[in-house]
Design a protein around this motif. Structure first.
Motif, PDB file in Angstrom:
ATOM      1  N   ALA A 101      -4.784  -2.219   9.920  1.00 48.74           N
ATOM      2  CA  ALA A 101      -5.250  -3.487   8.887  1.00 48.74           C
ATOM      3  C   ALA A 101      -4.660  -3.095   7.549  1.00 48.74           C
ATOM      4  O   ALA A 101      -4.827  -2.050   7.058  1.00 48.74           O
ATOM      5  N   GLU A 102      -5.080  -4.347   6.600  1.00 49.02           N
ATOM      6  CA  GLU A 102      -4.380  -4.091   5.349  1.00 49.02           C
ATOM      7  C   GLU A 102      -5.679  -4.132   4.556  1.00 49.02           C
ATOM      8  O   GLU A 102      -6.597  -4.920   4.786  1.00 49.02           O
ATOM      9  N   LEU A 103      -5.853  -3.190   3.258  1.00 52.20           N
ATOM     10  CA  LEU A 103      -6.896  -3.192   2.545  1.00 52.20           C
ATOM     11  C   LEU A 103      -6.615  -3.417   1.118  1.00 52.20           C
ATOM     12  O   LEU A 103      -5.574  -3.078   0.949  1.00 52.20           O
ATOM     13  N   SER A 104      -7.376  -4.162   0.476  1.00 54.16           N
ATOM     14  CA  SER A 104      -7.241  -4.177  -1.012  1.00 54.16           C
ATOM     15  C   SER A 104      -8.265  -3.227  -1.625  1.00 54.16           C
ATOM     16  O   SER A 104      -9.153  -2.923  -1.320  1.00 54.16           O
ATOM     17  N   ILE A 105      -7.395  -2.135  -2.483  1.00 54.25           N
ATOM     18  CA  ILE A 105      -8.162  -1.237  -2.965  1.00 54.25           C
ATOM     19  C   ILE A 105      -8.260  -1.180  -4.715  1.00 54.25           C
ATOM     20  O   ILE A 105      -6.829  -1.500  -5.020  1.00 54.25           O
ATOM     21  N   THR A 106      -9.398  -1.319  -5.293  1.00 52.38           N
ATOM     22  CA  THR A 106      -9.316  -1.783  -6.780  1.00 52.38           C
ATOM     23  C   THR A 106     -10.031  -0.373  -7.305  1.00 52.38           C
ATOM     24  O   THR A 106     -11.251   0.006  -7.024  1.00 52.38           O
TER      25      THR A 106
END
Length: 102
Positions: free
Chosen positions: A63-68
């Motif tokens: 799975a792809e995650l967006s990390i901020t």
């Protein structure tokens, strides 16, 4: 910037916003990286803690995650869950933390 200008290796440890499947949660992360001379680029990876408790359903391997982080945004892919249930990730974009060059 040289190594004399900072005390920490390239990376980030602290809270981060994680977005997956149109849901955003704030959880602790531990991210690090280094320049890979064979690949000719900076590679980063890390651990995303408490994601299984924070998201339902939690992301699976691949799975792809967006990390901020306070330093920026990035995209990572889940490689596996460790023995403690944390999601291990590999970066697939520029890292969400400053990179210091010699």
């Amino acid at each position: 910037m040289s190594d004399a200008d900072h005390d920490e290796p390239d990376g980030y440890k602290g809270p981060a916003e994680i977005t997956f499947d149109a849901k955003t949660v704030t959880v602790p992360v531990d991210l690090a990286g280094a320049f890979d001379p064979i690949a000719g680029r900076f590679r980063w990876h890390g651990r995303v803690r408490d994601l299984t408790d924070a998201l339902d359903p939690a992301p699976d391997k691949g799975a792809e995650l967006s990390i901020t982080t306070p330093h920026g945004d990035a995209t990572a892919v889940v490689t596996h869950l460790d023995l403690w249930g944390s999601h291990m990730v590999d970066g697939i974009s520029d890292p969400p933390f400053p990179v210091y060059e010699d």
